[in-house]
Each structure stands twice: as C-alpha cells, then as structure tokens.
Design a protein around this motif. Sequence first.
Motif, PDB file in Angstrom:
ATOM      1  N   GLY A 315      -0.778  -1.775   6.408  1.00 41.85           N
ATOM      2  CA  GLY A 315      -1.128  -3.016   7.114  1.00 41.85           C
ATOM      3  C   GLY A 315      -1.228  -2.645   8.664  1.00 41.85           C
ATOM      4  N   TYR A 316      -1.627  -3.925   9.514  1.00 43.42           N
ATOM      5  CA  TYR A 316      -1.655  -3.727  10.796  1.00 43.42           C
ATOM      6  C   TYR A 316      -1.070  -5.047  11.309  1.00 43.42           C
ATOM      7  CZ  TYR A 316      -3.227  -2.971  15.693  1.00 43.42           C
ATOM      8  OH  TYR A 316      -3.126  -2.660  16.869  1.00 43.42           O
ATOM      9  N   GLY A 317      -0.204  -4.757  12.076  1.00 45.01           N
ATOM     10  CA  GLY A 317       0.555  -6.012  12.928  1.00 45.01           C
ATOM     11  C   GLY A 317       1.819  -6.184  11.939  1.00 45.01           C
ATOM     12  N   VAL A 340       1.794  -1.240  10.801  1.00 44.96           N
ATOM     13  CA  VAL A 340       1.860  -0.581  12.134  1.00 44.96           C
ATOM     14  C   VAL A 340       1.846  -1.768  13.272  1.00 44.96           C
ATOM     15  CG1 VAL A 340       0.558   1.520  11.601  1.00 44.96           C
ATOM     16  CG2 VAL A 340      -0.524  -0.210  12.687  1.00 44.96           C
ATOM     17  N   ASP A 341       2.527  -1.478  14.274  1.00 42.23           N
ATOM     18  CA  ASP A 341       2.638  -2.540  15.486  1.00 42.23           C
ATOM     19  C   ASP A 341       2.571  -1.851  16.767  1.00 42.23           C
ATOM     20  OD1 ASP A 341       3.255  -5.725  15.219  1.00 42.23           O
ATOM     21  OD2 ASP A 341       4.032  -4.800  16.892  1.00 42.23           O
ATOM     22  N   ARG A 342       1.981  -2.577  17.641  1.00 46.02           N
ATOM     23  CA  ARG A 342       2.023  -1.966  19.141  1.00 46.02           C
ATOM     24  C   ARG A 342       3.258  -2.221  19.730  1.00 46.02           C
ATOM     25  NH1 ARG A 342      -2.888  -4.581  22.233  1.00 46.02           N
ATOM     26  NH2 ARG A 342      -2.079  -3.160  24.091  1.00 46.02           N
ATOM     27  N   ASN A 343       4.379  -3.064  19.354  1.00 47.75           N
ATOM     28  CA  ASN A 343       5.635  -3.462  19.927  1.00 47.75           C
ATOM     29  C   ASN A 343       6.537  -2.519  19.372  1.00 47.75           C
ATOM     30  OD1 ASN A 343       7.911  -4.270  20.641  1.00 47.75           O
ATOM     31  ND2 ASN A 343       7.568  -6.483  19.812  1.00 47.75           N
ATOM     32  N   PRO A 344       6.873  -1.307  20.531  1.00 49.25           N
ATOM     33  CA  PRO A 344       7.713  -0.399  19.968  1.00 49.25           C
ATOM     34  C   PRO A 344       8.984  -0.930  19.654  1.00 49.25           C
ATOM     35  CG  PRO A 344       7.417  -0.251  22.493  1.00 49.25           C
ATOM     36  CD  PRO A 344       6.542  -1.200  21.850  1.00 49.25           C
ATOM     37  N   TYR A 345       9.595  -2.131  20.007  1.00 50.00           N
ATOM     38  CA  TYR A 345      10.988  -2.674  19.441  1.00 50.00           C
ATOM     39  C   TYR A 345      11.002  -2.518  17.913  1.00 50.00           C
ATOM     40  CZ  TYR A 345      14.431  -6.019  18.636  1.00 50.00           C
ATOM     41  OH  TYR A 345      15.441  -6.879  18.107  1.00 50.00           O
ATOM     42  N   ALA A 360       4.283   3.365  14.214  1.00 54.26           N
ATOM     43  CA  ALA A 360       3.322   3.123  15.570  1.00 54.26           C
ATOM     44  C   ALA A 360       1.760   2.996  15.028  1.00 54.26           C
ATOM     45  CB  ALA A 360       3.501   4.160  16.264  1.00 54.26           C
ATOM     46  N   PRO A 361       0.851   2.429  15.846  1.00 54.30           N
ATOM     47  CA  PRO A 361      -0.420   2.278  15.377  1.00 54.30           C
ATOM     48  C   PRO A 361      -1.067   3.630  15.380  1.00 54.30           C
ATOM     49  CG  PRO A 361       0.203   0.840  17.191  1.00 54.30           C
ATOM     50  CD  PRO A 361       1.327   1.712  16.988  1.00 54.30           C
ATOM     51  N   GLU A 362      -0.595   4.732  15.919  1.00 60.15           N
ATOM     52  CA  GLU A 362      -1.275   5.997  15.677  1.00 60.15           C
ATOM     53  C   GLU A 362      -1.229   6.652  14.239  1.00 60.15           C
ATOM     54  OE1 GLU A 362      -0.365   4.982  19.849  1.00 60.15           O
ATOM     55  OE2 GLU A 362       0.966   5.481  18.020  1.00 60.15           O
ATOM     56  N   TYR A 371      -8.028   1.178   3.001  1.00 64.50           N
ATOM     57  CA  TYR A 371      -8.094  -0.428   3.606  1.00 64.50           C
ATOM     58  C   TYR A 371      -7.064  -0.560   4.379  1.00 64.50           C
ATOM     59  CZ  TYR A 371     -10.922  -0.823  -0.738  1.00 64.50           C
ATOM     60  OH  TYR A 371     -11.736  -0.916  -1.654  1.00 64.50           O
ATOM     61  N   VAL A 372      -6.931  -1.526   5.637  1.00 65.46           N
ATOM     62  CA  VAL A 372      -6.104  -1.894   6.462  1.00 65.46           C
ATOM     63  C   VAL A 372      -6.068  -3.357   6.285  1.00 65.46           C
ATOM     64  CG1 VAL A 372      -5.560  -2.070   8.882  1.00 65.46           C
ATOM     65  CG2 VAL A 372      -6.527   0.088   7.971  1.00 65.46           C
ATOM     66  N   LEU A 373      -4.931  -3.728   5.853  1.00 67.97           N
ATOM     67  CA  LEU A 373      -4.698  -5.148   5.887  1.00 67.97           C
ATOM     68  C   LEU A 373      -4.147  -5.837   7.206  1.00 67.97           C
ATOM     69  CD1 LEU A 373      -4.351  -7.817   3.911  1.00 67.97           C
ATOM     70  CD2 LEU A 373      -1.899  -7.043   3.391  1.00 67.97           C
ATOM     71  N   VAL A 374      -5.166  -6.853   7.616  1.00 61.80           N
ATOM     72  CA  VAL A 374      -4.958  -7.208   9.177  1.00 61.80           C
ATOM     73  C   VAL A 374      -3.761  -8.582   8.902  1.00 61.80           C
ATOM     74  CG1 VAL A 374      -5.855  -8.109  11.054  1.00 61.80           C
ATOM     75  CG2 VAL A 374      -7.011  -6.240   9.793  1.00 61.80           C
TER      76      VAL A 374
END
Length: 416
Positions: A315-317, A340-345, A360-362, A371-374
């Motif tokens: 997933g993304y987000g 993954v998520d951009r928010n390090p929290y 982390a997004p990396e 596949y990346v599920l947005v």
Amino acid sequence: MLTCRLCGSPSLADVADLGATPPCEKFLTGEQLDEPETNYPLHLRVCTECWLAQLPPLITPEETFTEYAYFSSYSTSWVEHAERFVAGAVQRLALDGDSFVVEVASNDGYLLQHVVRRGIRCLGVEPSENVGQAARDRAVPTRTAFLDEETAGQVRAHDGPADLVVANNVYAHIPDVLGFTRGLRGLVADDGWVSIEVQHLLTLIERTQYDTIYHEHFQYYTVASAQRALATGGLRVVDVELLPTHGGSIRLWARPDEVAGEPSERMLDVLAREKTAGLHELAGYAEFGRRIATVRRELLGFLVQAAGEGRTVVGYGAPGKGNTLLNHCGIRPDLLAYTVDRNPYKHGRFTPGTRIPVLAPERIAEDRPDYVLVLPWNLREELTEQLSYVGQWGGRLVFPIPRLEVVDPVRMEVAR
C-alpha cells in the motif's frame, strides 16, 4: 433512542452500515499487537427532518485528538491548497497588518504559516498538543484547546474578534455541532467572515467515497444541511465554492446574520444540484449501499487473484479513509504485505484492526512490488507523479475508488 444532533428528531434513516471498526487513527505499536482493540459500529444515517447525515457519537474528540497521528504538512498538495486559499482570502477580504485571523483545528500550522509570512496577526486553536507544538515550532501562534463557547470567549477577550475565522476539515469532526457553531460566532467579528471547508455529501454519494466514513467524522454535509447547522449560531451562508480536495469538498463563506445579505448565484446553483440528486429526500441514498458492495467485491477479487498469481501488493499511505476501506474489506497482511507513509509518526506501527505494518516510503523502491494500492486516492494526481518510479520495473498503481483502476504510472493509462 438515537436522535438527530442538529434538530433532535428521532427520524433517522439508514444510509450505510459498514460493520464495526476501531477508530481510524488508533495506530498500534508492536507491543499492542497482543492486546484487544475496541471496535465501534460504523453506521451512517440521515435525518429525514433536517437531512443531516451523521454517525452516533460513540467516541469523544478527546479520545482522538488529544494526541493525533495526522500532520497536514506531509501532503504537499494540501499545503499548496492552503497557500492559495490564504492568497485569495487576503484579496477577497482586504486583509492587512491590522487584521486578525483565527484558524480552528489549525493542525501543524500548514495554513497559518502563510498568514504569518504576510505579516497578518493570527492564532491557531488546535486540540492536539503534539501537532500544535509542531505549529509553534514554525512560529505559528497556537493555543491548545477544543473550540467551544468558553474558548471563543477567552480568545475574543484576549486577542479581540477575528476578521476571518477558518475551519477547514473540522466541522464534520465535532459531535456538539450546536456548541461548536456558537463558538465560531463567538470568535468572529460582527462584520467578519467565517470560511469552512468540508467534504461534500453530494460527491461522497455520487462517487461512492464511502471510505471517508469513519468515527472522527460525526456528520456529513450538503450545503442545505450546513445552512441549517450554521443558522443555529447566528451565521448565514452567503457563498459556496466547489473544490476538488478530498474527492470533492465545499468551501462555505458565512457571516453573522446582521450583515450577511443575500446568497450568491453559485450557492443557489449548488443547492439546486443537491435537490436534483435527491439528497433532500431518501431517494438520493437508495443505491449507495449497492455501490459500496461493488467496490468491496472488485478490490477483494483483485487482491485474491494477485495473491493466487504470486504477485506482490503493498500500500501507499495510511490515511483514516484507508483504514475504513481495509477494515470493511477485511484486508490483512496476506493480501497487503505492508503500507508506507511519509509521516514518521506512523513508521513501525500497525493499522488499526487490520494490523498491517506501516513503513517508510523508501521500502517500495527496495522491494519493487508488482502493485501499489493507493489508499489516499483523493491525492491521485500528486501521488501518480510521486510514484511514477514504480513503472521502472513494470509495477502498477491501483486506485480502489470510485471503481477499481490499475494504472501504468509511466504511460498514465488504465491497464485494467
């Protein structure tokens, strides 16, 4: 007996029953994985008297917002949206160094930072201590408090009345809509303006955006129901803008009754659209449940097929809406390895209910999934650009709403 929180009527009709889920921002630590989670019914109803769509107030704002996992500034497009709003408001209302702007639920200063840079006096009223501190760290004056009549009176006594009160993506988040509305009136000057952004129930229904139904959102507005809500505090809506944010939002411009004047033509146009769509009667809600079931079947069918073929899906987000979708569809790590998520929290935590790891997004570039599920599909344009690198190894982006789409991020075309 449940009654409408706006008008008190017991006439509440079913719109969508999504079962029971944990609160969408209650991300779990590793130590909490062996502990039970509390689930609450997620059942949207609409009042057939005032037509306010609403959830029962099963959780309190204090449970959700005292420490909050959402930081607005991690969305580039949202910060840019806020900057455009500030520029437009300054021009529309002729704001200058003598003006005073208050934002309610100001989060990490994503919007008021643009007010500060223009030399305009401002104050954020933010209930979450952790994100409010992030705002103070970027020199945005912020008071840690929930808005009610008492808080409004304290701000007005200390700082004076506000020429502009901004309430973006908060008017749906408060169960005491009457007290909160009186608080807005207490903040604003007698000749001032209130600007409110909130997701539009019209687009939520039309585009099957049911994942935006979660416990933090106590109500869902049409312009007509927002008019009725704001009127309880002596505020009158005089203009409406249709916005693309969150899949389709409305920006309401309201003023105290005494100075409000007549509604704009575009506001009358939106009211007419809502009526044509049947949202002022039960007919407009009849097909929503069927379309929700279609979204669920399509997404689950895709994930099960991908797993059967040995394909990897991540997933993304990790937004609140994503957790409604994951829980309603019953998606677990066997179908979605991680998100993954951009928010390090959120890094190192797990999604509520479904317990999917948040990394982390990396990690996406390292693992090169098929596949990346947005999950934050409302940021489709921004995220398609950010995730274009997925196409380098033949990966595809998957958007689940309003209908399942598999997209080639290189050619920007639907592959399925």
